[in-house]
Design a protein around this motif. Structure first.
Motif, PDB file in Angstrom:
ATOM      1  N   ASN A 140      -2.308   6.318  -6.650  1.00 56.04           N
ATOM      2  CA  ASN A 140      -1.422   6.496  -5.629  1.00 56.04           C
ATOM      3  C   ASN A 140      -0.603   5.207  -5.098  1.00 56.04           C
ATOM      4  O   ASN A 140       0.426   5.563  -4.465  1.00 56.04           O
ATOM      5  CB  ASN A 140      -2.260   7.216  -4.355  1.00 56.04           C
ATOM      6  N   HIS A 141      -1.232   4.135  -5.381  1.00 53.87           N
ATOM      7  CA  HIS A 141      -0.567   2.914  -5.366  1.00 53.87           C
ATOM      8  C   HIS A 141       0.760   2.854  -6.108  1.00 53.87           C
ATOM      9  O   HIS A 141       1.639   1.981  -5.856  1.00 53.87           O
ATOM     10  CB  HIS A 141      -1.320   1.916  -5.489  1.00 53.87           C
TER      11      HIS A 141
ATOM     12  N   GLY B 195      -7.736  -1.997  -4.479  1.00 55.33           N
ATOM     13  CA  GLY B 195      -7.893  -0.877  -3.617  1.00 55.33           C
ATOM     14  C   GLY B 195      -9.086  -1.592  -2.826  1.00 55.33           C
ATOM     15  O   GLY B 195      -9.772  -2.355  -2.962  1.00 55.33           O
TER      16      GLY B 195
ATOM     17  N   TRP C 148      -6.470   5.177  -6.892  1.00 57.91           N
ATOM     18  CA  TRP C 148      -5.619   4.047  -7.112  1.00 57.91           C
ATOM     19  C   TRP C 148      -4.408   4.273  -7.638  1.00 57.91           C
ATOM     20  O   TRP C 148      -3.444   3.583  -7.306  1.00 57.91           O
ATOM     21  CB  TRP C 148      -6.509   2.855  -8.063  1.00 57.91           C
TER      22      TRP C 148
ATOM     23  N   GLN D 258       1.003  -4.841   0.349  1.00 60.20           N
ATOM     24  CA  GLN D 258       1.675  -4.093  -0.361  1.00 60.20           C
ATOM     25  C   GLN D 258       0.654  -2.927  -1.132  1.00 60.20           C
ATOM     26  O   GLN D 258       1.095  -1.886  -1.123  1.00 60.20           O
ATOM     27  CB  GLN D 258       2.194  -4.952  -1.662  1.00 60.20           C
ATOM     28  N   PHE D 259      -0.532  -3.512  -1.178  1.00 63.33           N
ATOM     29  CA  PHE D 259      -1.531  -2.710  -1.561  1.00 63.33           C
ATOM     30  C   PHE D 259      -2.282  -2.206  -0.584  1.00 63.33           C
ATOM     31  O   PHE D 259      -3.252  -1.310  -0.860  1.00 63.33           O
ATOM     32  CB  PHE D 259      -2.367  -3.215  -2.773  1.00 63.33           C
ATOM     33  N   SER D 260      -1.890  -2.007   0.417  1.00 65.97           N
ATOM     34  CA  SER D 260      -2.504  -1.374   1.638  1.00 65.97           C
ATOM     35  C   SER D 260      -1.510  -0.336   2.373  1.00 65.97           C
ATOM     36  O   SER D 260      -1.397  -0.102   3.516  1.00 65.97           O
ATOM     37  CB  SER D 260      -3.243  -2.240   2.806  1.00 65.97           C
ATOM     38  N   PHE D 261      -0.244  -0.215   1.861  1.00 69.67           N
ATOM     39  CA  PHE D 261       0.676   0.720   2.283  1.00 69.67           C
ATOM     40  C   PHE D 261       1.469   0.185   3.458  1.00 69.67           C
ATOM     41  O   PHE D 261       1.850   1.222   4.358  1.00 69.67           O
ATOM     42  CB  PHE D 261       0.128   2.263   2.268  1.00 69.67           C
TER      43      PHE D 261
END
Length: 409
Positions: free
Chosen positions: A153-154, A142, A151, A72-75
């Protein structure tokens, strides 16, 4: 909304008193009468052989972390899939018997209002919006090379926003005001390192007393409070000194610090279910094996902290802290607590006490005339067999504000 009469159930009302067989009458979303069956119009529900409890309350949830965490947090997961996972988790909370939850970081106010409008199934949600974190502290997921300013941007406006980073008191003041603008109704700060962290340790303290006090001041200006993620005693003491009203986790709480909490009326919300899950299989939550290593020993220390807090007279609530996709057995927190206390104490923590901590004691948490009609009918007696709390299929009927929102009869 109409009238609903439930007859024949054994009622454990959330107060801690012994269960009794009683009829419950609901009118216009509230409990109007307890006692024998009454006459009149409306649906009549025969609950013979079933146990009624108040709707459960989870004081520590992360709806916005309903997808595998690291992807989820690495797009690697789309906003559409993240939304689908959030709303599936919200529906699963209802199905597990939870009619109210306090989200302690991860969702945007858009999720709260979407559920409140009835567009998707879910419990009543109180939210802090994004968690307030120290730059580089717990709550930052991140990559190490990712600049802090990227950050945000998440965040997905209207859907998810895990945390906001502050480098000093002025930045924190701006960030908490932004959280309130987005719909937060209380604040959460991380004041120590965490278990699910990449850049810190449980022994780290984060934010100074003066910085925490800024958030407390901003919360007080809006008639609300600050709760803190805290594992070690110094972090807890800093938060209490600054005026925080609640502590999440409290893993290494000692007697002196528990006494300080009790003196200042600060509540504790331990979180056992997430520890159990991470010990069992961190990959289930989308985390690496290092998460298991960081959680070793936490369960035993948190159990000791629970005993220390109770002995000191601290008000102790209940929260699951479940993260990742596997959030369907939210009631496991009650089952685990029942092993450390009595099943009745676990139920009271998840109902009356949690309602007090959330500021909802005049609305929900007990089955009594005038209260919101939030209750669950269980197939069996979870006070005799606490494993039923962890089995969504055992919650055969869930009523939220007088509406039947789940019915397996």
């Amino acid at each position: 909304m109409g009238r609903l009469q439930v007859v024949g159930a054994t009622v454990a009302d959330g107060s801690g008193r012994d269960p009794v067989k009683a009829g419950v009458t609901v009118e216009d979303g509230r409990i109007s009468r307890l006692g024998g069956s009454s006459t009149g119009t409306g649906e009549r529900l025969d609950a013979g052989g079933l146990t009624m409890t108040p709707g459960l309350i989870d004081a520590h949830v992360h709806l916005g972390l309903s997808s595998p965490i690291e992807p989820q947090f690495s797009f690697r997961i789309s906003a559409a899939e993240i939304a689908a996972d959030i709303f599936a988790t919200a529906g699963a909370a209802l199905d597990a018997g939870f009619t109210t939850v306090r989200d302690t970081g991860g969702i945007d106010g858009g999720v709260v209002t979407t559920i409140a409008k009835g567009k998707v199934r879910g419990p009543r949600v109180l939210s802090c919006g994004p968690v307030q974190c120290q730059v580089g502290g717990h709550g930052y997921y991140g990559a190490e090379w990712e600049p802090t300013e990227l950050w945000s941007n998440h965040h997905i406006p209207g859907l998810s926003a895990l945390s906001m980073m502050s480098g000093n008191a002025d930045e924190l003041r701006g960030n908490v005001r932004e959280a309130f603008r987005r719909g937060a109704t209380f604040l959460k700060l991380c004041v120590t390192g965490g278990v699910v962290s990449a850049h810190d340790h449980l022994t780290d303290t984060q934010f100074t007393v003066e910085e925490i006090a800024v958030a407390v001041q901003e919360a007080a200006a809006r008639g609300t409070y600050v709760t803190v993620h805290a594992h070690n005693n110094q972090g807890i003491r800093n938060a209490v000194e600054a005026g925080a009203r609640c502590v999440e986790h409290g893993t290494d709480l000692d007697e002196a610090t528990a006494t300080l909490m009790a003196t200042h009326g600060v509540a504790l919300v331990p979180t056992f279910a997430v520890v159990e899950r991470l010990l069992h299989d961190p990959a289930e939550a989308g985390l690496g094996e290092s998460a298991r290593e960081r959680v070793l020993g936490v369960r035993e220390r948190m159990a000791e902290a629970l005993a220390v807090a109770k002995e000191a007279g601290v008000r102790v609530g209940l929260g699951s802290d479940l993260i990742g996709p596997a959030q369907d057995r939210r009631g496991e927190e009650l089952t685990l607590r029942a092993e450390l206390e009595t099943p009745m104490e676990a139920l009271v923590a998840a109902t009356r006490t949690n309602a007090e901590i959330l500021g909802l004691a005049d609305e929900t948490g007990v089955i009594a005339p005038g209260m919101r009609a939030d209750f669950v009918l269980w197939n069996g007696d979870p006070l005799e067999d606490p494993k039923l709390f962890a089995d969504p299929a055992a919650a055969v009927l869930v009523v939220q504000a007088g509406r039947i929102v789940k019915d397996l009869r």
